[in-house]
Design a protein around this motif. Structure first.
Motif, mmCIF file in Angstrom:
data_model
loop_
_atom_site.group_PDB
_atom_site.id
_atom_site.type_symbol
_atom_site.label_atom_id
_atom_site.label_comp_id
_atom_site.label_asym_id
_atom_site.label_seq_id
_atom_site.Cartn_x
_atom_site.Cartn_y
_atom_site.Cartn_z
ATOM 1 N N LEU A 49 32.830 32.831 34.652
ATOM 2 C CA LEU A 49 33.671 32.598 35.809
ATOM 3 C C LEU A 49 34.779 31.590 35.532
ATOM 4 O O LEU A 49 35.854 31.653 36.130
ATOM 5 N N HIS A 51 36.445 31.571 32.774
ATOM 6 C CA HIS A 51 37.481 32.431 32.203
ATOM 7 C C HIS A 51 38.194 33.216 33.308
ATOM 8 O O HIS A 51 39.425 33.314 33.322
ATOM 9 N N SER A 52 37.420 33.769 34.233
ATOM 10 C CA SER A 52 38.009 34.553 35.315
ATOM 11 C C SER A 52 38.932 33.711 36.189
ATOM 12 O O SER A 52 40.000 34.164 36.615
ATOM 13 N N ASN A 76 41.241 38.805 39.617
ATOM 14 C CA ASN A 76 40.856 38.753 38.202
ATOM 15 C C ASN A 76 39.410 39.219 38.044
ATOM 16 O O ASN A 76 38.620 39.154 38.990
ATOM 17 N N ALA A 77 39.057 39.616 36.843
ATOM 18 C CA ALA A 77 37.667 39.999 36.571
ATOM 19 C C ALA A 77 37.369 39.829 35.092
ATOM 20 O O ALA A 77 37.991 40.480 34.245
ATOM 21 N N SER A 78 36.431 38.933 34.778
ATOM 22 C CA SER A 78 35.978 38.767 33.398
ATOM 23 C C SER A 78 34.935 39.828 33.071
ATOM 24 O O SER A 78 34.076 40.149 33.898
ATOM 25 N N LEU A 150 31.347 43.010 35.738
ATOM 26 C CA LEU A 150 32.552 42.209 35.918
ATOM 27 C C LEU A 150 32.232 40.981 36.760
ATOM 28 O O LEU A 150 31.392 41.033 37.664
ATOM 29 N N PRO A 152 34.283 38.729 39.214
ATOM 30 C CA PRO A 152 35.586 38.679 39.877
ATOM 31 C C PRO A 152 35.913 37.309 40.471
ATOM 32 O O PRO A 152 35.033 36.537 40.849
ATOM 33 N N THR A 153 37.190 37.010 40.536
ATOM 34 C CA THR A 153 37.713 35.891 41.318
ATOM 35 C C THR A 153 39.004 36.363 41.978
ATOM 36 O O THR A 153 39.626 37.328 41.535
ATOM 37 N N THR A 328 39.248 39.297 29.944
ATOM 38 C CA THR A 328 39.504 39.259 31.384
ATOM 39 C C THR A 328 40.683 40.148 31.748
ATOM 40 O O THR A 328 41.722 40.123 31.093
ATOM 41 N N ALA A 330 43.405 41.256 34.912
ATOM 42 C CA ALA A 330 43.999 40.625 36.083
ATOM 43 C C ALA A 330 45.166 41.462 36.601
ATOM 44 O O ALA A 330 45.912 42.058 35.820
#
Length: 338
Positions: A49, A51-52, A76-78, A150, A152-153, A328, A330
């Motif tokens: 998270l 990274h995301s 975003n999604a790592s 994934l 996500p943020t 990631t 985005a």
């Protein structure tokens, strides 16, 4: 479903609290063992998270001119790899835990994985009346494939051109509160275009910038109704802080542009299990354990970025991909002037 919904609302707290009942139960093996397990179990989730959280800080190497602005909605999604879903649990590192079956060292699920089939451990503890006792416990699963592999943020971001190639950025996730969960995120960044300082900068085919950005997330998960252990004011609190240092280059075309860069991400995520806990075997209850432990994870890694941006008047759309320990994706929907 409530925990999954919270995760889809991009909360770090849910990954920390996904299996809090079982981590609480490990307190019977002693605080030191529970802390060691929780640290290894949670680290892949908090690192992913981080990274995301740091994707989509920029979509161009060109800084906005004085008064130019852009408002963005960013998702975003790592990507979760198989190696992020497990960690090695070596019982020789623990005081009171052993596997019910198999060797003394096994791969078990992290907060991002799933034990299939279930994995059981034996917990040894000292009862003040009955002496040495044991208890069988199933190790917790994580989110598994529940989020399509994934993390996500999402957030709202703004950028404002100051002057002389300097652009100020800010982002935030509006505070999200329920009876159990509270989480919020904010960040700020400064982008400086170096090519803006060069003679005849308008003749250069590319723009080159540097970016420094800070992101902060804090959250709390109330365990009062779900802990399963006697006590008061039981909760998990998390504080995450990250820094991003990025070199950016992009083309300077009127409609479609391409950008990329090389960056360095550094961050720390700290999670505290707080409150009072009383371990009971149904007959005897232990002395209260207050604020049992804190665990943390760190990232310090290089990342590469590739992206593209489409500009149609005041509407812009960008997509990018970051290559690092957690790759990631985005996308951003942007509305801007100048």
């Amino acid at each position: 479903m409530k925990k999954l919904l919270t995760l889809l609302l991009f909360t770090l707290v849910t990954t920390v609290s996904k299996a809090q009942n079982d981590i609480d139960a490990l307190l019977a093996a002693g605080v030191e063992d529970a802390q060691r397990f929780a640290n290894d179990y949670l680290a892949p989730g908090t690192n992913g998270l981080m990274h995301s959280m740091n994707a989509n800080w920029f979509n161009s190497g060109k800084a906005k001119p004085l008064g130019g602005f852009e408002i963005s909605v960013v998702v975003n999604a790592s990507q979760i790899q198989n190696e992020n879903k497990i960690f090695n649990l070596n019982t020789s590192d623990y005081n009171n835990i052993s596997f019910s079956q198999g060797s003394a060292s096994q791969s078990v699920a992290s907060v991002l994985g799933e034990n299939d089939p279930p994995i059981f451990v034996q917990i040894q503890y000292e009862d003040p009346i009955f002496g040495n006792q044991s208890q069988t416990l199933e190790l917790p699963n994580g989110i598994g494939d529940g989020t399509a592999n994934l993390l996500p943020t999402a957030y709202i971001q703004g950028a404002l051109g100051l002057s002389k190639g300097i652009e100020l950025k800010a982002r935030f996730l509006p505070k999200y509160d329920t009876d159990e969960v509270s989480v919020g995120m904010y960040g700020a960044g400064l982008q400086v275009e170096f090519t803006n300082w060069l003679p005849a900068d308008k003749l250069w085919p590319i723009a080159i910038s540097g970016l420094v950005a800070y992101t902060h997330l804090d959250g709390e998960y109330d365990l009062t109704d779900s802990s399963g252990i006697l006590g008061e004011n039981q909760r998990i609190e998390n504080v995450t802080n990250t820094w991003l240092f990025q070199l950016i280059a992009s083309t300077k075309l009127p409609v479609i542009n391409f950008y990329g860069g090389l960056g360095y991400l550094k961050g720390t995520s700290e999670s505290d299990l707080l409150g009072t806990y009383r371990i009971s075997n149904g007959i005897v209850t232990s002395e209260p354990i207050v604020d049992p432990f804190s665990v943390s994870s760190d990232v310090a890694t290089v990342r590469g970025t590739l992206g593209t941006k489409l500009k149609l008047g005041f509407f812009r759309l960008n997509a990018e991909y970051h290559i690092s320990e957690f790759n990631t994706y985005a996308i951003g929907i942007n509305f801007g002037f100048r």
